[in-house]
Motif scaffolding. Structure first.
Motif, PDB file in Angstrom:
ATOM      1  N   THR A   1       0.853  -1.338  -0.094  1.00 53.37           N
ATOM      2  CA  THR A   1       0.097  -0.116  -0.074  1.00 53.37           C
ATOM      3  C   THR A   1       0.733   1.273   0.056  1.00 53.37           C
ATOM      4  OG1 THR A   1      -0.055   0.016   2.519  1.00 53.37           O
ATOM      5  CG2 THR A   1      -1.852  -1.163   1.183  1.00 53.37           C
ATOM      6  N   GLY A   2       2.112   1.069  -0.742  1.00 57.08           N
ATOM      7  CA  GLY A   2       2.787   2.295  -0.446  1.00 57.08           C
ATOM      8  C   GLY A   2       2.281   3.206  -1.833  1.00 57.08           C
ATOM      9  N   ILE A   3       3.383   4.113  -2.309  1.00 57.59           N
ATOM     10  CA  ILE A   3       2.854   5.052  -3.398  1.00 57.59           C
ATOM     11  C   ILE A   3       2.575   4.057  -4.712  1.00 57.59           C
ATOM     12  CG2 ILE A   3       5.081   5.351  -4.162  1.00 57.59           C
ATOM     13  CD1 ILE A   3       1.995   7.970  -4.035  1.00 57.59           C
TER      14      ILE A   3
ATOM     15  N   SER B   1      -1.073   2.021  -4.002  1.00 59.92           N
ATOM     16  CA  SER B   1      -1.869   3.187  -4.119  1.00 59.92           C
ATOM     17  C   SER B   1      -2.340   3.512  -5.254  1.00 59.92           C
ATOM     18  CB  SER B   1      -1.779   3.929  -3.026  1.00 59.92           C
ATOM     19  OG  SER B   1      -0.611   4.831  -3.288  1.00 59.92           O
ATOM     20  N   SER B   2      -1.201   3.804  -6.133  1.00 58.73           N
ATOM     21  CA  SER B   2      -1.454   4.446  -7.418  1.00 58.73           C
ATOM     22  C   SER B   2      -2.053   3.618  -8.325  1.00 58.73           C
ATOM     23  CB  SER B   2       0.209   5.104  -7.948  1.00 58.73           C
ATOM     24  OG  SER B   2       0.744   6.111  -7.222  1.00 58.73           O
TER      25      SER B   2
ATOM     26  N   GLU C   1      -1.487  -5.329   3.237  1.00 57.51           N
ATOM     27  CA  GLU C   1      -0.429  -4.367   3.850  1.00 57.51           C
ATOM     28  C   GLU C   1      -0.080  -5.277   5.198  1.00 57.51           C
ATOM     29  OE1 GLU C   1       2.558  -2.600   4.721  1.00 57.51           O
ATOM     30  OE2 GLU C   1       1.482  -1.675   3.236  1.00 57.51           O
TER      31      GLU C   1
ATOM     32  N   VAL D   1      -0.722   2.220   6.187  1.00 55.02           N
ATOM     33  CA  VAL D   1      -0.443   2.212   4.662  1.00 55.02           C
ATOM     34  C   VAL D   1       0.754   3.205   4.685  1.00 55.02           C
ATOM     35  CG1 VAL D   1      -3.033   1.861   4.078  1.00 55.02           C
ATOM     36  CG2 VAL D   1      -2.035   4.168   4.151  1.00 55.02           C
ATOM     37  N   GLY D   2       1.365   3.064   3.299  1.00 49.63           N
ATOM     38  CA  GLY D   2       2.313   4.162   2.893  1.00 49.63           C
ATOM     39  C   GLY D   2       3.533   3.498   2.576  1.00 49.63           C
TER      40      GLY D   2
ATOM     41  N   TRP E   1       2.871  10.128   3.438  1.00 49.06           N
ATOM     42  CA  TRP E   1       2.061   8.869   3.588  1.00 49.06           C
ATOM     43  C   TRP E   1       0.633   9.376   3.108  1.00 49.06           C
ATOM     44  CZ3 TRP E   1      -1.917   8.711   6.665  1.00 49.06           C
ATOM     45  CH2 TRP E   1      -2.007   9.541   7.888  1.00 49.06           C
TER      46      TRP E   1
ATOM     47  N   ALA F   1      -0.825   8.126  -0.256  1.00 48.09           N
ATOM     48  CA  ALA F   1      -1.158   6.700  -0.329  1.00 48.09           C
ATOM     49  C   ALA F   1      -2.430   6.466   0.372  1.00 48.09           C
ATOM     50  CB  ALA F   1      -0.091   5.994   0.290  1.00 48.09           C
TER      51      ALA F   1
ATOM     52  N   MET G   1       9.184   8.548  -5.166  1.00 43.58           N
ATOM     53  CA  MET G   1       7.729   8.374  -5.263  1.00 43.58           C
ATOM     54  C   MET G   1       7.172   8.456  -6.599  1.00 43.58           C
ATOM     55  SD  MET G   1       7.134  10.594  -1.507  1.00 43.58           S
ATOM     56  CE  MET G   1       8.470  11.497  -1.593  1.00 43.58           C
TER      57      MET G   1
ATOM     58  N   ALA H   1       5.033   5.975  -9.148  1.00 47.79           N
ATOM     59  CA  ALA H   1       3.560   6.406  -9.586  1.00 47.79           C
ATOM     60  C   ALA H   1       3.912   6.223 -11.147  1.00 47.79           C
ATOM     61  CB  ALA H   1       3.338   7.976  -9.323  1.00 47.79           C
TER      62      ALA H   1
END
Length: 494
Positions: free
Chosen positions: A37-39, A42-43, A62, A67-68, A263, A266, A450, A454
């Motif tokens: 669930t990092g960038i 989540s992206s 996760e 998250v993050g 974070w 995310a 980051m 993405a």
């Protein structure tokens, strides 16, 4: 990018590119599982929802309680500081769009950060120090900045200007990834993605070899550029050229972060993406059962999905894949982030007073040096400051007591932060099998930030939708409509 704030040169201006979308939208229905669930993860969830609202269900897993991923914060003396991925470039357009879309607040460098004093430490002395001024007068700050620019130019020569040009060319090539989807192909492997943007050749040789070939000053390479790569990637100028160029881009002006912690990007993207979120649940096996995947977790649960996306580095995870997957062996570069509230010991640096120590101490490449950098995060008073240190190994209390005269609070974090770069780079595939098992972090061997995560995630989302729709050609021939509807499923735990 996993970085400390290093304000040396103001390189870029901000111009947001326009986006476009077409009217035709492929209809795809699938259950998607995303590990991480990092960038990156989540992206992927965000772009899947944005480009194809008919994706049936997205599950995200996760292993940590929040998250993050490698975006995280620490709190010291009531202040929040970035502990992982710290800064963003003014031309990181996905991150900018995420921030605006999620109504997050951008935190740019303060006037004091723009005039950060820099010292390059060789273990015995400062081989170079900028002039420092505590004056709040803009005129004084301008004159100090001008004097520092002149001193840098005298030491490093015309190569300083060459460095700016080298970074600008690299950034301009990277901007191709923001072109409209009608003109931008979908990439099934990292190599083609880099070649299309004119970036691949930079991964075939080291940054040092690249700069020597461009006739850079050896002193600039050994000192200033080494300081930057050690801060941003914990490695020397022997890293691959593209990672090095990205590192140099992270030393410019107008760098920014999200107020309260990066974070939140995310968390916000997860919130908007109608996902089923599984926190503190680690996936231990992924089995291809023909037509769908079975994922088993540390909680004893089993999940099935048509598409599985790995959005976390596989290098130090023990996920069992059936059939077995094959990716190039890769080691992560561990960065130890040590936060200290206290006061540096001026005698350790051979100086007469703490005020003589630069606010950012960078280091050259030497096995004798125990840390890569020390920076002041917050000055609470003349005798009480919060510092952030990066090192390749954990710093013992004995060593910290030599570097600091007082320590009120110490916090240590060990990050498997980014790949250990070497040239020529070898890349894992985006597609880990012939069906729908994808790996976002394959792109990290080009550069780990980051924004690059993405960019890779956006390509993976388009690749998934294209292949689910049976499209074998670049998505630009078909087009995708953007969905701007808000998510109905919120996660208050984020």
């Amino acid at each position: 990018m996993f970085t400390a704030v290093l304000i040396i040169l103001s390189l870029f201006s901000l111009t947001i590119p326009s986006s476009s979308s077409s009217d035709q939208q492929p209809q795809t229905t699938a259950d998607v599982c995303i590990i991480g669930t990092g960038i990156a993860g989540s992206s992927v969830s965000h772009f899947l929802r944005q480009y194809s609202p008919t994706i049936a269900q997205i599950r995200m897993f996760e292993r940590h309680p929040v998250v993050g991923g490698r975006m995280a914060t620490v709190t010291i003396a009531g202040e929040t500081f970035e502990a992982g991925a710290s800064i963003l470039h003014p031309k990181n357009y996905h991150a900018l769009n995420f921030t605006h879309m999620l109504n997050l607040k951008v935190k740019g460098p303060s006037p004091s950060e723009n005039s950060f004093s820099l010292g390059i430490w060789d273990g015995q002395q400062f081989v170079f120090k900028t002039i420092d001024s505590k004056s709040k007068s803009q005129l004084v700050q301008y004159l100090v900045s001008l004097a520092n620019s002149i001193r840098m130019f005298i030491r490093y020569g015309i190569s300083l200007l060459k460095m700016t040009g080298f970074v600008e060319v690299t950034v301009d090539n990277f901007l191709k990834y923001y072109e409209s989807r009608e003109s931008r192909p979908i990439f099934s492997n990292v190599e083609d993605m880099l070649k299309w943007a004119g970036l691949y050749n930079l991964t075939t040789q080291t940054l040092e070899d690249e700069l020597v070939g461009l006739k850079y000053s050896p002193l600039l390479i050994q000192e200033l550029i080494t300081v930057i790569t050690r801060i941003n990637y914990g490695q020397s100028v022997r890293i691959s050229g593209l990672a090095g160029a990205v590192s140099l881009a992270g030393s410019g002006g107008d760098l920014w972060a999200v107020e309260g912690g990066n974070w939140q990007m995310a968390a916000g993207l997860v919130n908007r993406s109608d996902v089923t979120l599984h926190l503190q649940e680690e996936i231990v096996s992924v089995t291809n059962l023909g037509g769908f995947y079975e994922l088993n977790s540390t909680q004893g649960n089993s999940y099935t999905c048509q598409v599985t996306v790995v959005a976390t580095p596989l290098d130090e995870l023990n996920i069992q894949f059936t059939p077995v997957i094959s990716i190039p062996e890769r080691k992560l570069q561990h960065t130890h982030a040590t936060f200290v509230r206290g006061l540096l010991n001026h005698a350790y640096f051979g100086l007469d007073a703490v005020s003589d120590i630069p606010e950012l101490v960078g280091t050259i490449e030497s096995p004798k040096l125990p840390f890569t950098c020390i920076s002041v995060l917050k000055e609470h008073s003349a005798e009480d400051m919060t510092y952030k240190m990066f090192s390749r190994q954990s710093l013992t209390d004995t060593l910290l007591d030599q570097i600091f005269s007082t320590r009120k609070e110490t916090l240590r974090i060990n990050w498997g932060a980014y790949p250990h770069y070497h040239a020529p780079e070898k890349f894992a595939p985006f597609m880990l099998d012939d069906m729908h098992l994808y790996y976002v972090n394959a792109f990290e061997n080009a550069a780990s930030t980051m924004e690059t995560s993405a960019v890779a995630a956006e390509n993976i989302a388009r690749l998934i939708i294209s292949r689910l729709s049976g499209q074998q050609q670049p998505m630009s021939l078909y087009g995708l409509k953007t969905s701007t509807s808000d998510s109905n499923l919120q996660h208050p735990e984020l």
